[in-house]
Design a protein around this motif. Structure first.
Motif, mmCIF file in Angstrom:
data_model
loop_
_atom_site.group_PDB
_atom_site.id
_atom_site.type_symbol
_atom_site.label_atom_id
_atom_site.label_comp_id
_atom_site.label_asym_id
_atom_site.label_seq_id
_atom_site.Cartn_x
_atom_site.Cartn_y
_atom_site.Cartn_z
ATOM 1 N N UNK A 149 0.840 -1.191 0.000
ATOM 2 C CA UNK A 149 0.000 0.000 0.000
ATOM 3 C C UNK A 149 0.881 1.249 0.000
ATOM 4 N N UNK A 150 0.618 2.167 -0.940
ATOM 5 C CA UNK A 150 1.439 3.370 -1.083
ATOM 6 C C UNK A 150 0.575 4.565 -1.462
ATOM 7 N N UNK A 176 4.077 -9.700 -1.596
ATOM 8 C CA UNK A 176 4.964 -9.382 -0.479
ATOM 9 C C UNK A 176 4.165 -9.484 0.817
ATOM 10 N N UNK A 177 2.980 -8.894 0.823
ATOM 11 C CA UNK A 177 2.081 -8.943 1.979
ATOM 12 C C UNK A 177 0.961 -9.943 1.704
ATOM 13 N N UNK A 203 4.315 2.735 -7.611
ATOM 14 C CA UNK A 203 3.791 1.408 -7.920
ATOM 15 C C UNK A 203 4.482 0.431 -6.990
ATOM 16 N N UNK A 204 3.813 -0.662 -6.689
ATOM 17 C CA UNK A 204 4.431 -1.676 -5.832
ATOM 18 C C UNK A 204 5.711 -2.196 -6.464
ATOM 19 N N UNK A 245 9.416 -2.161 -4.790
ATOM 20 C CA UNK A 245 10.159 -3.409 -4.611
ATOM 21 C C UNK A 245 11.545 -3.287 -5.265
ATOM 22 N N UNK A 246 11.610 -2.711 -6.468
ATOM 23 C CA UNK A 246 12.890 -2.514 -7.148
ATOM 24 C C UNK A 246 13.829 -1.641 -6.336
ATOM 25 N N UNK A 247 13.293 -0.552 -5.758
ATOM 26 C CA UNK A 247 14.117 0.334 -4.924
ATOM 27 C C UNK A 247 14.693 -0.424 -3.732
ATOM 28 N N UNK A 248 13.869 -1.247 -3.103
ATOM 29 C CA UNK A 248 14.321 -2.018 -1.937
ATOM 30 C C UNK A 248 15.400 -3.006 -2.339
ATOM 31 N N UNK A 249 15.206 -3.694 -3.449
ATOM 32 C CA UNK A 249 16.204 -4.664 -3.929
ATOM 33 C C UNK A 249 17.525 -3.968 -4.220
#
Length: 171
Positions: free
Chosen positions: A48-49, A86-87, A159-160, A164-168
């Motif tokens: 959720x963002x 992810x969730x 976007x999710x 996710x890409x930023x976290x990776x």
């Protein structure tokens, strides 16, 4: 339990927004009896963002009640791959239910919400403007039933998948 962490009982009104099809049917009858305009949208809502919040708030402003269809975990896996969601479904549903402008959350197992849309028969079907109306699942049915189909501008950069890409890439 770690010091400083106090778990509270979940807000039952929040949990009561997460419904099955039978309960949703009862709600729909009640809402229609009082001439409430029903808005429907759907998605995975994996992380959720701000983009989700903005989109859902705008969707709700188009009517009186907002129903959100969420893909089950198995459905998300089929659509997004084995590493998703992810969730988990319950966490995604609880977060969406906690939003004040959300009236009901219902999960669907299929890859598309077509069957759910036919059961809900919303007055307004909403998706982001990354879709063309002619490509929105259920649009033809909703319009045949006298409803409207709307697209809502999305906030760029949210976007999710992007999150996710930023976290990776933090590694």
């Amino acid at each position: 339990m770690p010091r400083g962490i106090h778990l509270q009982k979940p807000n039952m009104s929040t949990q009561s927004k997460i419904v099955d099809l039978e309960s949703l049917s009862v709600l729909l009858k009640q809402w229609r009896a009082t001439k409430q305009r029903i808005v429907f949208t759907n998605g995975c809502f994996d992380i959720l963002h701000l983009g989700h919040i903005d989109y859902l708030e705008k969707a709700r402003s188009l009517g009186d009640k907002l129903i959100i269809g969420i893909n089950t975990d198995n459905s998300v896996k089929r659509l997004k791959g084995e590493t998703r969601p992810i969730n988990a479904e319950y966490a995604r549903a609880r977060m969406l239910a906690a939003l004040s402008f959300t009236d009901a959350i219902v999960a669907f197992e299929e890859d598309t919400p077509e069957a759910l849309i036919r059961k809900v028969a919303p007055d307004i079907l909403v998706k982001g403007n990354d879709y063309n109306v002619e490509n929105i699942v259920g649009a033809e049915y909703v319009m045949e039933m006298g409803g409207k189909v709307s697209t809502i501008p999305l906030i760029e950069g949210y976007s999710s998948s992007t999150i996710i890409e930023k976290i990776i890439n933090l590694k």
